[in-house]
Write a protein that holds these residues in place. Sequence first.
Motif, PDB file in Angstrom:
ATOM      1  N   ALA A  37      -5.397  -4.197  32.142  1.00 48.07           N
ATOM      2  CA  ALA A  37      -6.212  -2.942  32.110  1.00 48.07           C
ATOM      3  C   ALA A  37      -7.504  -3.595  31.620  1.00 48.07           C
ATOM      4  CB  ALA A  37      -6.203  -2.516  30.273  1.00 48.07           C
ATOM      5  N   LYS A  38      -7.656  -5.117  31.549  1.00 46.81           N
ATOM      6  CA  LYS A  38      -9.211  -5.777  30.806  1.00 46.81           C
ATOM      7  C   LYS A  38      -9.785  -6.080  31.772  1.00 46.81           C
ATOM      8  CE  LYS A  38      -8.105  -7.109  26.308  1.00 46.81           C
ATOM      9  NZ  LYS A  38      -7.707  -8.487  25.057  1.00 46.81           N
ATOM     10  N   MET A  39      -8.835  -7.057  32.811  1.00 44.70           N
ATOM     11  CA  MET A  39      -9.349  -7.039  34.340  1.00 44.70           C
ATOM     12  C   MET A  39      -9.896  -6.271  34.860  1.00 44.70           C
ATOM     13  SD  MET A  39      -7.112  -9.142  37.283  1.00 44.70           S
ATOM     14  CE  MET A  39      -6.708 -10.125  35.519  1.00 44.70           C
ATOM     15  N   LEU A  40      -9.721  -5.151  35.417  1.00 47.44           N
ATOM     16  CA  LEU A  40      -9.771  -3.731  35.679  1.00 47.44           C
ATOM     17  C   LEU A  40     -11.553  -3.300  34.978  1.00 47.44           C
ATOM     18  CD1 LEU A  40      -9.650  -1.836  37.813  1.00 47.44           C
ATOM     19  CD2 LEU A  40      -8.656   0.332  35.997  1.00 47.44           C
ATOM     20  N   ILE A  41     -11.366  -3.400  33.521  1.00 46.46           N
ATOM     21  CA  ILE A  41     -12.365  -3.287  32.962  1.00 46.46           C
ATOM     22  C   ILE A  41     -13.973  -4.031  33.243  1.00 46.46           C
ATOM     23  CG2 ILE A  41     -13.934  -2.702  31.057  1.00 46.46           C
ATOM     24  CD1 ILE A  41     -10.787  -1.680  29.572  1.00 46.46           C
ATOM     25  N   ASP A  42     -13.416  -5.459  33.924  1.00 51.11           N
ATOM     26  CA  ASP A  42     -14.598  -6.620  33.958  1.00 51.11           C
ATOM     27  C   ASP A  42     -14.961  -6.030  35.419  1.00 51.11           C
ATOM     28  OD1 ASP A  42     -14.721  -7.931  31.634  1.00 51.11           O
ATOM     29  OD2 ASP A  42     -12.208  -8.749  32.202  1.00 51.11           O
ATOM     30  N   GLN A  43     -14.156  -5.720  35.737  1.00 48.92           N
ATOM     31  CA  GLN A  43     -14.380  -5.083  37.809  1.00 48.92           C
ATOM     32  C   GLN A  43     -15.426  -4.284  37.833  1.00 48.92           C
ATOM     33  OE1 GLN A  43     -10.792  -4.769  39.958  1.00 48.92           O
ATOM     34  NE2 GLN A  43      -9.618  -7.601  39.656  1.00 48.92           N
ATOM     35  N   LEU A  44     -15.113  -3.761  36.864  1.00 45.84           N
ATOM     36  CA  LEU A  44     -16.429  -2.054  37.243  1.00 45.84           C
ATOM     37  C   LEU A  44     -16.899  -2.139  36.349  1.00 45.84           C
ATOM     38  CD1 LEU A  44     -12.849   0.278  36.966  1.00 45.84           C
ATOM     39  CD2 LEU A  44     -14.263  -0.111  39.300  1.00 45.84           C
ATOM     40  N   THR A  45     -17.040  -3.072  35.726  1.00 46.17           N
ATOM     41  CA  THR A  45     -18.004  -3.596  34.577  1.00 46.17           C
ATOM     42  C   THR A  45     -19.759  -3.875  35.488  1.00 46.17           C
ATOM     43  OG1 THR A  45     -16.670  -4.039  32.992  1.00 46.17           O
ATOM     44  CG2 THR A  45     -19.214  -4.800  32.425  1.00 46.17           C
ATOM     45  N   THR A  46     -20.888  -3.771  35.633  1.00 41.82           N
ATOM     46  CA  THR A  46     -21.782  -3.001  35.516  1.00 41.82           C
ATOM     47  C   THR A  46     -23.261  -3.045  34.371  1.00 41.82           C
ATOM     48  OG1 THR A  46     -22.883  -3.102  37.980  1.00 41.82           O
ATOM     49  CG2 THR A  46     -22.370  -0.754  36.301  1.00 41.82           C
ATOM     50  N   GLU A  47     -24.371  -2.955  35.559  1.00 43.67           N
ATOM     51  CA  GLU A  47     -25.385  -2.453  34.562  1.00 43.67           C
ATOM     52  C   GLU A  47     -25.692  -1.098  34.309  1.00 43.67           C
ATOM     53  OE1 GLU A  47     -28.865  -4.783  34.579  1.00 43.67           O
ATOM     54  OE2 GLU A  47     -28.365  -6.414  34.558  1.00 43.67           O
ATOM     55  N   PHE A  48     -25.845  -0.235  33.522  1.00 44.29           N
ATOM     56  CA  PHE A  48     -26.363   1.158  33.352  1.00 44.29           C
ATOM     57  C   PHE A  48     -27.557   1.937  34.149  1.00 44.29           C
ATOM     58  CE2 PHE A  48     -27.967   5.443  31.872  1.00 44.29           C
ATOM     59  CZ  PHE A  48     -26.428   6.077  32.421  1.00 44.29           C
ATOM     60  N   ASP A  49     -27.119   2.266  35.712  1.00 38.70           N
ATOM     61  CA  ASP A  49     -27.940   3.308  35.992  1.00 38.70           C
ATOM     62  C   ASP A  49     -27.868   4.439  36.385  1.00 38.70           C
ATOM     63  OD1 ASP A  49     -30.233   2.965  37.993  1.00 38.70           O
ATOM     64  OD2 ASP A  49     -29.388   2.552  39.753  1.00 38.70           O
ATOM     65  N   LYS A  60     -27.612   5.676  39.621  1.00 38.47           N
ATOM     66  CA  LYS A  60     -26.001   6.217  41.116  1.00 38.47           C
ATOM     67  C   LYS A  60     -25.671   7.633  40.504  1.00 38.47           C
ATOM     68  CE  LYS A  60     -23.251   3.919  40.251  1.00 38.47           C
ATOM     69  NZ  LYS A  60     -22.125   1.880  39.756  1.00 38.47           N
ATOM     70  N   TYR A  61     -25.353   8.155  39.749  1.00 36.51           N
ATOM     71  CA  TYR A  61     -24.559   8.789  39.418  1.00 36.51           C
ATOM     72  C   TYR A  61     -25.657  10.903  39.641  1.00 36.51           C
ATOM     73  CZ  TYR A  61     -23.093   5.323  36.033  1.00 36.51           C
ATOM     74  OH  TYR A  61     -22.344   3.608  36.161  1.00 36.51           O
ATOM     75  N   LYS A  62     -24.653  11.721  39.930  1.00 34.54           N
ATOM     76  CA  LYS A  62     -24.770  12.628  40.492  1.00 34.54           C
ATOM     77  C   LYS A  62     -24.033  13.655  40.494  1.00 34.54           C
ATOM     78  CE  LYS A  62     -27.887  10.823  43.669  1.00 34.54           C
ATOM     79  NZ  LYS A  62     -29.529  10.194  42.484  1.00 34.54           N
ATOM     80  N   ASP A  63     -24.904  14.421  40.649  1.00 32.49           N
ATOM     81  CA  ASP A  63     -23.589  15.874  40.162  1.00 32.49           C
ATOM     82  C   ASP A  63     -23.188  16.448  41.523  1.00 32.49           C
ATOM     83  OD1 ASP A  63     -22.565  18.427  38.949  1.00 32.49           O
ATOM     84  OD2 ASP A  63     -23.876  18.978  37.742  1.00 32.49           O
ATOM     85  N   ASP A  64     -22.152  16.177  41.788  1.00 31.09           N
ATOM     86  CA  ASP A  64     -21.373  16.394  43.447  1.00 31.09           C
ATOM     87  C   ASP A  64     -21.010  18.103  42.886  1.00 31.09           C
ATOM     88  OD1 ASP A  64     -21.615  13.911  43.882  1.00 31.09           O
ATOM     89  OD2 ASP A  64     -19.563  13.378  43.059  1.00 31.09           O
ATOM     90  N   TYR A  65     -20.257  18.877  42.363  1.00 38.51           N
ATOM     91  CA  TYR A  65     -20.587  20.081  42.118  1.00 38.51           C
ATOM     92  C   TYR A  65     -21.505  20.990  42.383  1.00 38.51           C
ATOM     93  CZ  TYR A  65     -19.486  24.338  40.966  1.00 38.51           C
ATOM     94  OH  TYR A  65     -18.898  26.255  40.422  1.00 38.51           O
ATOM     95  N   ARG A  66     -23.022  20.634  41.882  1.00 40.89           N
ATOM     96  CA  ARG A  66     -24.122  21.246  41.820  1.00 40.89           C
ATOM     97  C   ARG A  66     -24.351  20.888  43.950  1.00 40.89           C
ATOM     98  NH1 ARG A  66     -28.698  18.973  38.083  1.00 40.89           N
ATOM     99  NH2 ARG A  66     -29.248  18.093  40.114  1.00 40.89           N
ATOM    100  N   THR A  67     -24.817  19.602  44.033  1.00 50.53           N
ATOM    101  CA  THR A  67     -24.480  19.730  45.040  1.00 50.53           C
ATOM    102  C   THR A  67     -23.606  20.512  45.925  1.00 50.53           C
ATOM    103  OG1 THR A  67     -25.652  17.330  44.605  1.00 50.53           O
ATOM    104  CG2 THR A  67     -25.515  18.125  47.195  1.00 50.53           C
ATOM    105  N   ALA A  68     -22.800  20.486  45.936  1.00 45.32           N
ATOM    106  CA  ALA A  68     -21.854  21.253  47.413  1.00 45.32           C
ATOM    107  C   ALA A  68     -21.456  22.461  46.822  1.00 45.32           C
ATOM    108  CB  ALA A  68     -20.701  20.777  46.879  1.00 45.32           C
ATOM    109  N   LEU A  69     -21.903  22.538  45.796  1.00 45.62           N
ATOM    110  CA  LEU A  69     -22.100  24.639  45.362  1.00 45.62           C
ATOM    111  C   LEU A  69     -23.960  24.597  46.423  1.00 45.62           C
ATOM    112  CD1 LEU A  69     -21.643  27.682  44.122  1.00 45.62           C
ATOM    113  CD2 LEU A  69     -22.799  26.196  42.720  1.00 45.62           C
ATOM    114  N   ILE A  70     -24.810  24.397  46.186  1.00 44.07           N
ATOM    115  CA  ILE A  70     -25.993  24.367  46.265  1.00 44.07           C
ATOM    116  C   ILE A  70     -25.920  23.940  47.937  1.00 44.07           C
ATOM    117  CG2 ILE A  70     -28.594  23.689  47.075  1.00 44.07           C
ATOM    118  CD1 ILE A  70     -28.703  22.384  44.917  1.00 44.07           C
TER     119      ILE A  70
END
Length: 284
Positions: A193-205, A208-218
Amino acid sequence: MHTMWKGTISFGLVNIPVKLHAATEDKDIKLRQLHKECQSPIKYEKVCPVCDREVKQEEIVKAYEYAKNKFVMLDEEELENLRKEQTDKAVEIVDFVKLEEIDPIYFEKSYYLSPNEGGGKAYTLLRTALKDTGKIGVAKMMIRSKEQLAVIRVYENTLVVETIHYPDEVRSVADVPNVPAESEAVEKELATAKMLIDQLTTEFDPEKYKDDYRTALIELIEEKKNNNQTATAKDKQVPNNVTSLMDALEASLDRAKKTKPTSPKKPAGRKKTTTTTKKTRKQA
């Protein structure tokens, strides 16, 4: 940007005239509810269940329910006086703390602060002092008829007010059901679990995060609109007074015909007897 509130932020003997602006906006797609049969929007009416009729706004008063169906009535003047007492007070920063000392569960809503007339110099002073010390200010203020606990911090080059919950507004974790008790995790599973967390660790941007549901609904709405898969609400039909009156008269006439009592017919023999009697009297 719309000004929601004007007031004064103070710390020590420093007073900063400021304006408050909403820092975030709700971009949820608002869907209306229509009557399936005629595609007309559904109305929500305020109805009194005892009087069995719609209640107008001027007939509504506010009250606090202290027990089942037991109320304390509060008139608008009393509430307005309480609001005015709190609103007229300057927002005073009472403490300075570190941001990391406040758990995110306390944070509620963000507002931008801009300097009002003559407040630019003091605004810059507080912004610089907070940046250099790495601290945030804790204050109380009235927003939308509610006394709020808030923190004042720096976001980029702007002062931000973050309203935060009072401690009694945050529910106890002891009330959360089915939370497993702490136990020793299996060493191999924990390491994976710790190894997986290390692999997915990045700087917060945040970009890069989008509201996929809202986009699909539009996209779905636009597609249906372009393919003429739309509906138009029907106009409410206004009754024609002449027609309605004629219909009412005809219906009344039909009802009268059905309910009118019929006169009983006289027996034929009786009529004959009467005539014979008259002739006899004449002869006599």
